[in-house]
Design an enzyme around this catalytic site. Structure first.
Site, PDB file in Angstrom:
ATOM      1  N   CYS A   9      23.741  34.315  24.526  1.00 48.95           N
ATOM      2  CA  CYS A   9      23.703  35.166  25.723  1.00 48.95           C
ATOM      3  C   CYS A   9      24.522  36.412  25.429  1.00 48.95           C
ATOM      4  CB  CYS A   9      24.185  34.399  26.955  1.00 48.95           C
ATOM      5  SG  CYS A   9      25.901  33.850  26.897  1.00 48.95           S
ATOM      6  N   ASN A  12      28.848  34.950  25.911  1.00 49.58           N
ATOM      7  CA  ASN A  12      29.152  33.613  25.376  1.00 49.58           C
ATOM      8  C   ASN A  12      30.261  32.913  26.171  1.00 49.58           C
ATOM      9  OD1 ASN A  12      30.268  32.143  22.209  1.00 49.58           O
ATOM     10  ND2 ASN A  12      28.737  31.368  23.616  1.00 49.58           N
ATOM     11  N   CYS A  14      29.338  32.050  29.761  1.00 52.47           N
ATOM     12  CA  CYS A  14      28.676  31.405  30.909  1.00 52.47           C
ATOM     13  C   CYS A  14      27.394  30.666  30.488  1.00 52.47           C
ATOM     14  CB  CYS A  14      28.345  32.425  32.002  1.00 52.47           C
ATOM     15  SG  CYS A  14      29.799  33.065  32.881  1.00 52.47           S
ATOM     16  N   ARG A  15      26.326  31.423  30.214  1.00 56.33           N
ATOM     17  CA  ARG A  15      25.016  30.794  30.041  1.00 56.33           C
ATOM     18  C   ARG A  15      24.869  30.022  28.740  1.00 56.33           C
ATOM     19  NH1 ARG A  15      21.674  36.081  30.733  1.00 56.33           N
ATOM     20  NH2 ARG A  15      23.583  36.789  29.693  1.00 56.33           N
ATOM     21  N   SER A  16      25.199  30.643  27.603  1.00 60.53           N
ATOM     22  CA  SER A  16      24.948  29.931  26.341  1.00 60.53           C
ATOM     23  C   SER A  16      25.887  28.744  26.128  1.00 60.53           C
ATOM     24  CB  SER A  16      24.933  30.882  25.130  1.00 60.53           C
ATOM     25  OG  SER A  16      26.155  31.560  24.964  1.00 60.53           O
ATOM     26  N   ASP A 124      22.382  35.537  35.054  1.00 63.20           N
ATOM     27  CA  ASP A 124      23.763  35.561  34.575  1.00 63.20           C
ATOM     28  C   ASP A 124      24.712  35.350  35.760  1.00 63.20           C
ATOM     29  OD1 ASP A 124      26.198  35.980  33.456  1.00 63.20           O
ATOM     30  OD2 ASP A 124      25.562  37.725  32.285  1.00 63.20           O
TER      31      ASP A 124
HETATM   32  P1  4NP Z   1      27.158  35.349  29.809  1.00 63.88           P
HETATM   33  O1  4NP Z   1      27.793  36.189  31.034  1.00 63.88           O
HETATM   34  O2  4NP Z   1      26.342  36.336  28.997  1.00 63.88           O
HETATM   35  O3  4NP Z   1      26.284  34.336  30.475  1.00 63.88           O
HETATM   36  O4  4NP Z   1      28.322  34.765  29.070  1.00 63.88           O
HETATM   37  C1  4NP Z   1      28.600  37.316  30.834  1.00 63.88           C
HETATM   38  C2  4NP Z   1      29.958  37.178  30.900  1.00 63.88           C
HETATM   39  C3  4NP Z   1      30.762  38.296  30.732  1.00 63.88           C
HETATM   40  C4  4NP Z   1      30.193  39.535  30.498  1.00 63.88           C
HETATM   41  C5  4NP Z   1      28.826  39.658  30.416  1.00 63.88           C
HETATM   42  C6  4NP Z   1      28.026  38.552  30.593  1.00 63.88           C
HETATM   43  N1  4NP Z   1      31.019  40.678  30.355  1.00 63.88           N
HETATM   44  O5  4NP Z   1      30.467  41.789  30.174  1.00 63.88           O
HETATM   45  O6  4NP Z   1      32.242  40.558  30.367  1.00 63.88           O
END
Ligand code: 4NP
Length: 149
Positions: A9, A12, A14-16, A124
């Protein structure tokens, strides 16, 4: 068989990590021996554990994310994994751009394994704040992926 699978994702956190933990648990229940990891396309959270609200929502369903630490996906991952699974089309595009000419791992969208959910994106929850809704989708995609292995 695609038994080395990397989930990717953006952050890294939340989703992955959730996808990795859900697939790990479902694979164990099915007696499948898989090598799993997760990574992000962005650098912001490298070295951090998964986002605390994501960990809490996952733990409420029996998934423990606490040992995971964020890292960035690298070109070497295309040789280390048979399949790299993107959480959304932006992640997929970024992966296609970093894919070495020699090929390596196959690329897929996680949502493609659950056509019934009617979207190409695992939402997300860092932005939607709907951690349970994301876990619902991750569980559906995980089951569909394991059905296809
Ligand atoms: P993820 O979510 O891609 O599911 O881990 C996010 C968490 C943090 C950020 C972006 C996406 N960020 O920009 O900090």
């Amino acid at each position: 068989m695609s038994n080395r699978i990397l989930f990717v994702c953006l952050g890294n956190i939340c989703r992955s990590p959730s996808a990795e933990a859900v697939v790990r648990q479902m694979a164990a229940a099915r007696g499948l021996d898989l090598s799993l990891d997760s990574a992000g396309t962005g650098p912001w959270h490298v070295g951090e554990p998964p986002y605390a609200p994501m960990q809490r929502a996952a733990r409420a369903r029996g998934y423990d994310l606490s040992a995971q630490r964020a890292r960035m996906v690298s070109a070497e991952d295309f040789g280390r994994f048979d399949l790299i699974v993107a959480m959304d089309p932006d992640n997929l595009r970024d992966l296609e751009q970093m894919r070495p000419a020699a090929g390596g791992a196959a690329l897929a969208l996680f949502a493609g394994y659950a056509p019934n959910i009617g979207t190409d994106t695992v939402p997300d929850p860092y932005y939607t704040r709907d951690f349970g809704g994301t876990l619902d989708i991750v569980e559906a995609c995980a089951a569909g992926l394991l059905d296809q292995l």
